[in-house]
Motif scaffolding. Structure first.
Motif, PDB file in Angstrom:
ATOM      1  N   VAL A 189       2.800  14.694   6.292  1.00 16.43           N
ATOM      2  CA  VAL A 189       1.660  13.861   5.915  1.00 16.43           C
ATOM      3  C   VAL A 189       2.149  12.417   5.855  1.00 16.43           C
ATOM      4  O   VAL A 189       3.291  12.155   5.480  1.00 16.43           O
ATOM      5  CB  VAL A 189       1.042  14.304   4.575  1.00 16.43           C
ATOM      6  CG1 VAL A 189       2.027  14.174   3.425  1.00 16.43           C
ATOM      7  CG2 VAL A 189      -0.236  13.531   4.282  1.00 16.43           C
ATOM      8  N   TYR A 190       1.267  11.507   6.232  1.00 11.64           N
ATOM      9  CA  TYR A 190       1.629  10.107   6.354  1.00 11.64           C
ATOM     10  C   TYR A 190       0.715   9.240   5.495  1.00 11.64           C
ATOM     11  O   TYR A 190      -0.426   9.600   5.212  1.00 11.64           O
ATOM     12  CB  TYR A 190       1.516   9.650   7.807  1.00 11.64           C
ATOM     13  CG  TYR A 190       2.299  10.467   8.789  1.00 11.64           C
ATOM     14  CD1 TYR A 190       1.728  11.583   9.404  1.00 11.64           C
ATOM     15  CD2 TYR A 190       3.607  10.135   9.112  1.00 11.64           C
ATOM     16  CE1 TYR A 190       2.440  12.344  10.309  1.00 11.64           C
ATOM     17  CE2 TYR A 190       4.335  10.892  10.038  1.00 11.64           C
ATOM     18  CZ  TYR A 190       3.736  11.987  10.625  1.00 11.64           C
ATOM     19  OH  TYR A 190       4.453  12.738  11.530  1.00 11.64           O
ATOM     20  N   LEU A 191       1.244   8.075   5.136  1.00  9.31           N
ATOM     21  CA  LEU A 191       0.417   7.065   4.481  1.00  9.31           C
ATOM     22  C   LEU A 191       0.739   5.729   5.149  1.00  9.31           C
ATOM     23  O   LEU A 191       1.840   5.198   4.999  1.00  9.31           O
ATOM     24  CB  LEU A 191       0.703   6.983   2.980  1.00  9.31           C
ATOM     25  CG  LEU A 191      -0.199   6.016   2.216  1.00  9.31           C
ATOM     26  CD1 LEU A 191      -1.641   6.538   2.167  1.00  9.31           C
ATOM     27  CD2 LEU A 191       0.318   5.776   0.795  1.00  9.31           C
ATOM     28  N   GLN A 192      -0.214   5.223   5.904  1.00  6.74           N
ATOM     29  CA  GLN A 192      -0.049   3.923   6.551  1.00  6.74           C
ATOM     30  C   GLN A 192      -0.692   2.865   5.660  1.00  6.74           C
ATOM     31  O   GLN A 192      -1.863   2.978   5.307  1.00  6.74           O
ATOM     32  CB  GLN A 192      -0.707   3.927   7.927  1.00  6.74           C
ATOM     33  CG  GLN A 192      -0.491   2.644   8.714  1.00  6.74           C
ATOM     34  CD  GLN A 192       0.969   2.373   9.008  1.00  6.74           C
ATOM     35  OE1 GLN A 192       1.687   3.260   9.466  1.00  6.74           O
ATOM     36  NE2 GLN A 192       1.417   1.146   8.746  1.00  6.74           N
ATOM     37  N   MET A 193       0.097   1.845   5.308  1.00  8.13           N
ATOM     38  CA  MET A 193      -0.364   0.835   4.371  1.00  8.13           C
ATOM     39  C   MET A 193      -0.364  -0.536   5.034  1.00  8.13           C
ATOM     40  O   MET A 193       0.643  -0.930   5.654  1.00  8.13           O
ATOM     41  CB  MET A 193       0.546   0.813   3.140  1.00  8.13           C
ATOM     42  CG  MET A 193       0.649   2.164   2.443  1.00  8.13           C
ATOM     43  SD  MET A 193       1.650   2.118   0.948  1.00  8.13           S
ATOM     44  CE  MET A 193       3.278   1.859   1.657  1.00  8.13           C
ATOM     45  N   HIS A 194      -1.465  -1.246   4.912  1.00  5.36           N
ATOM     46  CA  HIS A 194      -1.599  -2.596   5.459  1.00  5.36           C
ATOM     47  C   HIS A 194      -2.017  -3.554   4.352  1.00  5.36           C
ATOM     48  O   HIS A 194      -2.457  -3.138   3.274  1.00  5.36           O
ATOM     49  CB  HIS A 194      -2.646  -2.618   6.579  1.00  5.36           C
ATOM     50  CG  HIS A 194      -2.314  -1.760   7.748  1.00  5.36           C
ATOM     51  ND1 HIS A 194      -1.268  -2.039   8.611  1.00  5.36           N
ATOM     52  CD2 HIS A 194      -2.890  -0.618   8.201  1.00  5.36           C
ATOM     53  CE1 HIS A 194      -1.225  -1.117   9.550  1.00  5.36           C
ATOM     54  NE2 HIS A 194      -2.186  -0.236   9.325  1.00  5.36           N
ATOM     55  N   SER A 195      -1.888  -4.842   4.642  1.00  3.94           N
ATOM     56  CA  SER A 195      -2.315  -5.897   3.709  1.00  3.94           C
ATOM     57  C   SER A 195      -1.737  -5.658   2.321  1.00  3.94           C
ATOM     58  O   SER A 195      -2.456  -5.715   1.320  1.00  3.94           O
ATOM     59  CB  SER A 195      -3.846  -5.950   3.652  1.00  3.94           C
ATOM     60  OG  SER A 195      -4.395  -6.185   4.928  1.00  3.94           O
ATOM     61  N   LEU A 196      -0.476  -5.400   2.284  1.00  8.66           N
ATOM     62  CA  LEU A 196       0.157  -5.039   1.010  1.00  8.66           C
ATOM     63  C   LEU A 196       0.170  -6.211   0.039  1.00  8.66           C
ATOM     64  O   LEU A 196       0.302  -7.377   0.427  1.00  8.66           O
ATOM     65  CB  LEU A 196       1.563  -4.521   1.260  1.00  8.66           C
ATOM     66  CG  LEU A 196       1.594  -3.092   1.825  1.00  8.66           C
ATOM     67  CD1 LEU A 196       2.929  -2.767   2.458  1.00  8.66           C
ATOM     68  CD2 LEU A 196       1.265  -2.089   0.729  1.00  8.66           C
ATOM     69  N   ARG A 197       0.053  -5.851  -1.233  1.00  8.10           N
ATOM     70  CA  ARG A 197      -0.026  -6.818  -2.324  1.00  8.10           C
ATOM     71  C   ARG A 197       1.103  -6.555  -3.311  1.00  8.10           C
ATOM     72  O   ARG A 197       1.615  -5.436  -3.385  1.00  8.10           O
ATOM     73  CB  ARG A 197      -1.368  -6.675  -3.040  1.00  8.10           C
ATOM     74  CG  ARG A 197      -2.591  -6.741  -2.153  1.00  8.10           C
ATOM     75  CD  ARG A 197      -3.801  -6.211  -2.868  1.00  8.10           C
ATOM     76  NE  ARG A 197      -5.009  -6.270  -2.052  1.00  8.10           N
ATOM     77  CZ  ARG A 197      -6.136  -5.629  -2.349  1.00  8.10           C
ATOM     78  NH1 ARG A 197      -6.223  -4.904  -3.462  1.00  8.10           N
ATOM     79  NH2 ARG A 197      -7.184  -5.741  -1.561  1.00  8.10           N
ATOM     80  N   PRO A 198       1.468  -7.541  -4.119  1.00  6.86           N
ATOM     81  CA  PRO A 198       2.516  -7.297  -5.126  1.00  6.86           C
ATOM     82  C   PRO A 198       2.186  -6.129  -6.042  1.00  6.86           C
ATOM     83  O   PRO A 198       3.088  -5.379  -6.453  1.00  6.86           O
ATOM     84  CB  PRO A 198       2.568  -8.625  -5.897  1.00  6.86           C
ATOM     85  CG  PRO A 198       2.118  -9.645  -4.911  1.00  6.86           C
ATOM     86  CD  PRO A 198       1.069  -8.961  -4.074  1.00  6.86           C
ATOM     87  N   GLU A 199       0.908  -5.939  -6.343  1.00  7.05           N
ATOM     88  CA  GLU A 199       0.521  -4.843  -7.238  1.00  7.05           C
ATOM     89  C   GLU A 199       0.638  -3.466  -6.590  1.00  7.05           C
ATOM     90  O   GLU A 199       0.468  -2.449  -7.258  1.00  7.05           O
ATOM     91  CB  GLU A 199      -0.909  -5.043  -7.762  1.00  7.05           C
ATOM     92  CG  GLU A 199      -1.959  -5.262  -6.696  1.00  7.05           C
ATOM     93  CD  GLU A 199      -2.234  -6.735  -6.436  1.00  7.05           C
ATOM     94  OE1 GLU A 199      -1.273  -7.541  -6.455  1.00  7.05           O
ATOM     95  OE2 GLU A 199      -3.415  -7.061  -6.194  1.00  7.05           O
ATOM     96  N   ASP A 200       0.957  -3.414  -5.300  1.00  7.44           N
ATOM     97  CA  ASP A 200       1.233  -2.136  -4.647  1.00  7.44           C
ATOM     98  C   ASP A 200       2.672  -1.686  -4.882  1.00  7.44           C
ATOM     99  O   ASP A 200       3.038  -0.567  -4.513  1.00  7.44           O
ATOM    100  CB  ASP A 200       0.983  -2.246  -3.136  1.00  7.44           C
ATOM    101  CG  ASP A 200      -0.471  -2.476  -2.803  1.00  7.44           C
ATOM    102  OD1 ASP A 200      -0.746  -3.303  -1.901  1.00  7.44           O
ATOM    103  OD2 ASP A 200      -1.340  -1.832  -3.431  1.00  7.44           O
ATOM    104  N   THR A 201       3.477  -2.546  -5.479  1.00 10.65           N
ATOM    105  CA  THR A 201       4.863  -2.196  -5.772  1.00 10.65           C
ATOM    106  C   THR A 201       4.909  -1.018  -6.730  1.00 10.65           C
ATOM    107  O   THR A 201       4.326  -1.056  -7.813  1.00 10.65           O
ATOM    108  CB  THR A 201       5.598  -3.403  -6.378  1.00 10.65           C
ATOM    109  OG1 THR A 201       5.671  -4.447  -5.407  1.00 10.65           O
ATOM    110  CG2 THR A 201       7.005  -3.009  -6.808  1.00 10.65           C
ATOM    111  N   ALA A 202       5.618   0.042  -6.325  1.00 12.02           N
ATOM    112  CA  ALA A 202       5.678   1.272  -7.125  1.00 12.02           C
ATOM    113  C   ALA A 202       6.576   2.268  -6.402  1.00 12.02           C
ATOM    114  O   ALA A 202       6.951   2.070  -5.248  1.00 12.02           O
ATOM    115  CB  ALA A 202       4.280   1.862  -7.311  1.00 12.02           C
TER     116      ALA A 202
END
Length: 124
Positions: free
Chosen positions: A78-91
């Motif tokens: 399973v995949y998770l493609q992430m775009h337009s990342l923000r500082p609050e996505d840090t985890a």
């Protein structure tokens, strides 16, 4: 089922990153899959989920429009493609699996199996 997440790393604000979660065993297609994340000092939260066949997906409000979950049952991944990342996505991002959910799940309590987590850091 055993889950192994990978693909985390450091990226700048606005960048993209793809996560993968490889599952062991021949019955991957029987599991509903999900991605969760946990930032320091915060509770684990839902990011995205996908049904057994991949035809149904669900996203948190934060992930909607920026992240895409998909799966390849032939590759047990399973995949998770992430775009337009923000500082609050840090985890730390975790993949999870469950045999009994009907379509998708959004609570950590609903998932039986968990991967070890992969760190995503978004810097400005």
């Amino acid at each position: 089922v055993q889950l192994q997440a990978s693909g985390g790393g450091k990226v700048q604000v606005g960048g993209s990153l793809g996560l993968s979660c490889a599952a062991s065993g021949p019955t991957f297609r029987n599991y509903v899959m999900g991605w969760f994340r946990q930032a320091p000092g915060k509770e684990r939260e839902f990011v995205a989920g996908i049904s057994r066949g991949g035809g149904s997906t669900g996203y948190s409000d934060s992930a909607k429009g920026r992240f895409t979950i998909f799966r390849d049952n032939a590759k047990n991944t399973v995949y998770l493609q992430m775009h337009s990342l923000r500082p609050e996505d840090t985890a730390v991002y975790y993949c999870a699996a469950d045999r009994f959910l009907r379509t998708t799940g959004s609570s950590p309590d609903e998932f039986e199996y968990w991967g070890q987590g992969t760190q995503v850091t978004v810097s400005s």
